[in-house]
Design a protein around this motif. Sequence first.
Motif, short mmCIF file in Angstrom:
data_model
loop_
_atom_site.label_atom_id
_atom_site.label_comp_id
_atom_site.label_asym_id
_atom_site.label_seq_id
_atom_site.Cartn_x
_atom_site.Cartn_y
_atom_site.Cartn_z
N THR A 1 23.60 62.78 61.48
CA THR A 1 23.74 61.52 60.75
C THR A 1 25.16 61.41 60.19
O THR A 1 25.63 62.30 59.50
CB THR A 1 22.72 61.44 59.61
N ALA B 1 18.50 56.58 66.80
CA ALA B 1 18.36 56.81 65.36
C ALA B 1 17.82 55.56 64.66
O ALA B 1 16.94 55.66 63.80
CB ALA B 1 19.72 57.21 64.77
N ASN C 1 24.12 58.02 64.24
CA ASN C 1 24.44 59.40 64.62
C ASN C 1 25.88 59.48 65.10
O ASN C 1 26.41 58.50 65.63
CB ASN C 1 23.52 59.85 65.75
#
Length: 436
Positions: free
Chosen positions: A86, A293, A301
């Motif tokens: 992340t 994501a 990401n």
Amino acid sequence: MSEENIYKLDGRVPLRKAIPLGIQHILAMFLGNVSPLIIICGLLNMDMRLKTALIQNAMFVAGAVTLVQLYPIWKVGCRLPVVMGTSSGFLGTCKSIGSTFGYGSILGASLLGSILEVVLGFFIKPLKKLFPPVVTSLVIMSIGLSLLPVGINYFAGGSGAADYGAWQHLLVGTIVVVVIVLLKQFTKGFLSVSSILIGIVVGYIVAICLGMVNFQEVIDAPWFSIPKPYFLLGISFEFHWEAIVAMGIMFVATAVETVGDISGITNGGLDREPTNQELSGGVIADGLGSLVAALFGVLPNTSFSQNVGLVAVTKVVNRFCIMTGAVFLLGCGFIPKLSAILSVMPQSVLGGAAVIMFAMILVSGMQSLQREKLGGRNGMIVALALGLGVGLGMVPQALDQLPAWVGQIFAQNGIIMTFVIATVMNLILPQDKEEA
């Protein structure tokens, strides 16, 4: 099995050696992977169960996308030891969007922005004139310089911590540094290449002995849970053009950072420049990873610069070793107790390793830059790009009188400004006679 195989992309390495080297990478990125979500969830006062589910999803997505980077599918992936997670680079933009429009608008803008990055990935070859070695070297250096304050904050216990700078944190961080340096400089083989992991483990044990660790979160965490997509978490996508434009610009910026990370890995671990295919596949995977994501309700990401520093320190580029770490990361997505064990680790434990790893990214960029002649034109590019780019990253308040989006994009960490200045100067300044 040859010990040299860990320094080869495709060398065969036994599991007993590969697993510690893989987990070493996960320890390096774990806090950075969950911190952006924790911050945004706190800002938006999210329910604790939703916050826990999102952190679990972040582990799952990071592990899955890392596997794709290691073992490409079609044109997706760079086939290099790139670890995904992340992105904290989006934090300022996500704070602004989330506080104005809500969490659903962050995901909606991320979904569209990720598609833009995928498209950029397919055009890396014609765009590569924007990324000559002098530019990518400066991006690598700016990544290292921008991360150094992050490492020092970890070392002191974590930015915003109530006991920031306490002697316990400084002692633990120093012990980690000493263990890493001793193992790296005075041992050979497995002990040397695992110095980061061993240093973190020793630091964690010391922190436990000093009473710095509360295991209640581990006790409360379930043993097994399946990651759930956004619609099962009660989240819905929202689309606002202001959010989409801001996020789109950030996705262009993160593509630049990914190019810098890939260049840092090939320069620091393989002693060469990246190929067009590696850059293209890496950026495409970066974009698709952010798309996945968003579908799992988590923030964009990106490639993790912390792990670039780890490669620069250890020179371990073996894909199988990193794959074991990616599988462990996937496991954290299904077994919350695993992620809880890492999440309760004091930040100062990671800080000792982070300071060394982040500084090594800077060293890797310097080594790459040394291959270029730095007189005349190149010297001016380096001076202006680092002077203004990194300088504004350190003093972002210099842009406070400009529109908010300018500061959010160009003064977040200095990387984007360094790239923009280096690229523009490279395009407009005439070549020296030697270069021509």
